[in-house]
Write a protein that holds these residues in place. Structure first.
Motif, mmCIF file in Angstrom:
data_model
loop_
_atom_site.group_PDB
_atom_site.id
_atom_site.type_symbol
_atom_site.label_atom_id
_atom_site.label_comp_id
_atom_site.label_asym_id
_atom_site.label_seq_id
_atom_site.Cartn_x
_atom_site.Cartn_y
_atom_site.Cartn_z
ATOM 1 N N PHE A 100 0.822 -1.206 0.000
ATOM 2 C CA PHE A 100 0.000 0.000 0.000
ATOM 3 C C PHE A 100 0.851 1.249 0.000
ATOM 4 O O PHE A 100 0.605 2.185 -0.749
ATOM 5 C CB PHE A 100 -0.935 -0.014 1.223
ATOM 6 C CG PHE A 100 -2.332 -0.316 0.839
ATOM 7 C CD1 PHE A 100 -2.653 -1.562 0.311
ATOM 8 C CD2 PHE A 100 -3.333 0.637 0.941
ATOM 9 C CE1 PHE A 100 -3.935 -1.847 -0.087
ATOM 10 C CE2 PHE A 100 -4.625 0.360 0.541
ATOM 11 C CZ PHE A 100 -4.919 -0.874 0.038
ATOM 12 N N PRO A 109 -6.217 0.200 4.927
ATOM 13 C CA PRO A 109 -7.547 0.291 5.552
ATOM 14 C C PRO A 109 -7.821 -0.948 6.407
ATOM 15 O O PRO A 109 -7.316 -2.033 6.104
ATOM 16 C CB PRO A 109 -8.507 0.335 4.355
ATOM 17 C CG PRO A 109 -7.671 0.688 3.171
ATOM 18 C CD PRO A 109 -6.296 0.187 3.463
ATOM 19 N N SER B 191 -9.985 -0.176 -2.655
ATOM 20 C CA SER B 191 -9.969 0.099 -1.216
ATOM 21 C C SER B 191 -10.249 1.569 -0.909
ATOM 22 O O SER B 191 -10.963 1.898 0.047
ATOM 23 C CB SER B 191 -8.627 -0.326 -0.624
ATOM 24 O OG SER B 191 -7.588 0.209 -1.407
ATOM 25 N N ILE B 192 -9.685 2.468 -1.735
ATOM 26 C CA ILE B 192 -9.913 3.907 -1.529
ATOM 27 C C ILE B 192 -11.385 4.245 -1.806
ATOM 28 O O ILE B 192 -12.049 4.937 -1.021
ATOM 29 C CB ILE B 192 -9.035 4.740 -2.494
ATOM 30 C CG1 ILE B 192 -7.557 4.410 -2.314
ATOM 31 C CG2 ILE B 192 -9.323 6.222 -2.321
ATOM 32 C CD1 ILE B 192 -6.923 5.012 -1.116
ATOM 33 N N MET B 194 -13.907 2.349 -1.632
ATOM 34 C CA MET B 194 -14.757 1.800 -0.576
ATOM 35 C C MET B 194 -14.687 2.658 0.675
ATOM 36 O O MET B 194 -15.712 2.967 1.273
ATOM 37 C CB MET B 194 -14.289 0.387 -0.279
ATOM 38 C CG MET B 194 -15.289 -0.388 0.478
ATOM 39 S SD MET B 194 -14.776 -2.104 0.555
ATOM 40 C CE MET B 194 -13.417 -1.947 1.681
ATOM 41 N N GLN B 198 -17.735 4.570 2.376
ATOM 42 C CA GLN B 198 -18.141 4.262 3.756
ATOM 43 C C GLN B 198 -18.153 5.515 4.628
ATOM 44 O O GLN B 198 -18.915 5.603 5.588
ATOM 45 C CB GLN B 198 -17.242 3.178 4.339
ATOM 46 C CG GLN B 198 -17.659 1.802 3.824
ATOM 47 C CD GLN B 198 -16.759 0.677 4.289
ATOM 48 O OE1 GLN B 198 -15.658 0.928 4.758
ATOM 49 N NE2 GLN B 198 -17.232 -0.548 4.151
#
Lengths: 417, 417
Positions: A100, A109, B191-192, B194, B198
């Motif tokens: 990451f 995350p 991931s970002i 999401m 959120q």
């Protein structure tokens, strides 16, 4: 048994190409596939399918549902089914965090930490192409359960060689591999090939399965033999069959490990120390793309000009505007001029030119959609072809690119003219 | 539950497109697909799968194995499972015989008579496009079992409208259609995306399923709503969910009916009346190929130069040899010079340049395999990026082409700089 996980698969929004790929690979390494299941992103469905698989088979491969989001439930479901608790693997976690950071995404995350969790007793299978590793674990009954991510390139990168090795070490000599040999041909339709083969070998080669695999680009011949089926062993059986067929095949075959005609074109260019340049109109870069798919292509492929707009044809390639006006841009003369022009422009010894009507619009009575002219210039001469390819825009483009590469191959192999 | 029958499917030689098509259709008419199975041409496997399906679901659709050859076992297996005996239907037999005669095949072969057999209590579903009709029968528990041939056009011709009507008459108002909406994004990892979603919508959009569908090129978001789940109706629920998500999505989304970013790039070029030219080194024509995949691309795509050999970079594109010597050919400066050079050379208002190490060879400590520099020149300015893409040669090339197209899109949409 192969289980693929994902609502998008279950509901049919995405084809289950992972399932079919794994089924083919398992057959290849010598395991018999006895069932395939597609389940949704649902822990209960995953547990039920994997449990069923372990009842029926010795190996259950599961793909999908190993990612970082809340609908990724495979790891947890299978660990639960097998009674293995999940623990965070510090090494995997560090690797994920590094991954990451290196990409500039900052801190990992919270949800992504699941990708570093390993079921107790499980083996981690390295993922060289992505974040989530594969996992292998044994059931109490001795069944092997392998979890792989759903992203195809990652799944394949873990299967070969990781899962393959695992299966070989588990089953050893019980694997009766099927060996295949594929012989690629170019420039001959299936019906002609079949009748020529039936003439010399009416019953087909003994002990070896012979299949014709036609697609829109050409015909492959597949010979298959299973280890232990004959006294001579599968490799010898294939060898013998191929020798029997070769009197017919020699005129059409090309050698390419990847199965790609571009590879054979590259090999003959390299062997003859020639260099290639490509001028493309309707194929729009597809021939250049195919030539450069291969590593090492810079040894013989200099480059290309995608002359989509006519101004590029008259400007960079130096084609007479009057020629285009007279005979039209889709013509043998323009294809020829493109081939010569790009060879001169880039200093290559072989030039290719392709111009055509890929459709769906742009067709006329004289030049309907699918009309394609292509030329190869080599040693001061040109060979030019005009063909009508059927199919939609994509197929016309693919067939045109393939036909042009076939002509380069045949010219350089001395099979033309 | 959808069960597809065929060794070629089980072993992965043919994609199970029938299974996914039926799954999509069932979802569309409002049934929830709870499982999909692929089984071989094996009576026991068929019985087991259909029996399992009837335990889990109210409807089991089976395709394949209804033909005239000895490996067509579905009719017999399912009739056996449900305790229904097969009887020869005289009307079907006559129709088959006529069909054969009309096609000039002569008398009906004995094996083909199986196609006129109907399980007791079964309903015949007319096949307008082939020989074997579909069959519908009920289990003792009230489950509906529908058998369809495996040839896709025939299967589809029976489903619409035959099976659809059957399902509507059986379930009536219990059918609650699912509507989907897909949103394509570019330039943001899963991931970002999401975590940003959120943040603004921790529980997800109410009454609407939110799924992340990542592949190696980007992430799609799928919103799904079922008719009748909320008071407002599915279309309104999707509308509302999309509006809630848009503060995050607006930065990343693109619109493309085909799902292809190149389509969105074409649309913004057309809207802004700009023209594009592309100079490719490591992507070797892939960007040009993607742009010209789309019909009508000649309106905004002028062409490209595949500058694979450095002489093409210095010659046609006019890049200083000394620049290449100083900073190396894989560098931001060279990508920038390529973008400007090709725009000038072809007279385009937008230029793209890509240079990188696609691998597997050619990497170094400073520039490992996967290092790619790409640039977009527009209105006198350039935006240049350097990235490290993982994966094999093919993925590095695909990701590079996609990233460059993403940058063109973002620049033209005013989302960069």
């Amino acid at each position: 048994v192969v289980v693929t996980v994902g609502d998008e698969l279950l509901f049919g929004q995405t084809e289950d190409t992972n399932g079919s790929w794994l089924a083919r690979e398992l057959s290849r390494v010598g395991l018999e596939v006895v069932g395939r299941r597609v389940v949704g992103d649902d822990g209960e469905q995953i547990r039920e399918a994997v449990g069923w698989g372990l009842d029926f088979a010795e190996v259950v491969l599961v793909t999908g549902g190993l990612g970082p989001t809340p609908d990724d439930l495979t790891r947890e479901a299978v660990a639960g089914l097998l009674g293995a608790s999940l623990r965070l693997d510090p090494g995997l976690l560090r690797a994920l965090e590094r991954r990451f950071r290196d990409r500039g995404y900052g801190a990992l995350p919270e949800g992504s930490k699941a990708m570093a969790c390993v079921p107790e007793g499980g083996v981690v299978l390295r993922n060289p192409r992505g974040a989530a590793p594969g996992l292998a674990l044994e059931s109490e009954g001795g069944g092997l359960c392998v979890l792989l991510p759903g992203i195809p390139v990652e799944m394949k990168g873990i299967f070969k060689p990781g899962v393959e090795k695992l299966l070989e070490s588990k089953f050893g000599s019980r694997l009766r591999k099927i060996l295949h040999r594929e012989i690629h041909t170019v420039g001959v339709p299936e019906s002609i090939l079949m009748s020529e083969i039936q003439e010399i070998l009416p019953g087909g080669p003994e002990g070896v399965d012979l299949a014709y695999l036609p697609d829109h680009l050409g015909v492959r011949i597949r010979l298959s033999a299973r280890e232990g089926d004959g006294p001579e062993g599968a490799p010898a059986a294939l060898e013998r069959a191929e020798a029997l067929l070769n009197p017919v095949l020699a005129r059409y075959r090309f050698e390419a490990e990847s199965g790609d005609l571009a590879e054979a074109v590259g090999a003959v260019l390299l062997r003859r120390r020639e260099t290639l340049a490509v001028a493309e109109s309707c194929t729009g870069g597809l021939i250049s793309k195919r030539m450069t798919d291969l590593p090492g292509s810079s040894q013989y492929f200099l480059g290309g000009i995608v002359a989509y707009d006519n101004r590029v044809k008259t400007g960079l390639l130096g084609i007479d505007e009057s020629l285009i006006r007279e005979v039209g841009v889709v013509s043998e003369a323009v294809a020829d001029a493109m081939a010569r022009g790009v060879a001169r422009c880039l200093g290559a010894s072989v030039g290719v030119g392709v111009t055509g009507v890929a459709g769906p619009g742009g067709g006329s009575r004289e030049k309907p959609v699918g009309t394609v002219c292509y030329a190869v210039s080599y040693q001061g001469a040109s060979i030019v072809r005009k063909e009508l390819f059927l199919g939609d825009r994509g197929s016309v483009r693919e067939r045109s690119a393939h036909a042009a590469l076939g002509l380069v191959f045949r010219v350089l192999e001395g099979r033309e003219g």
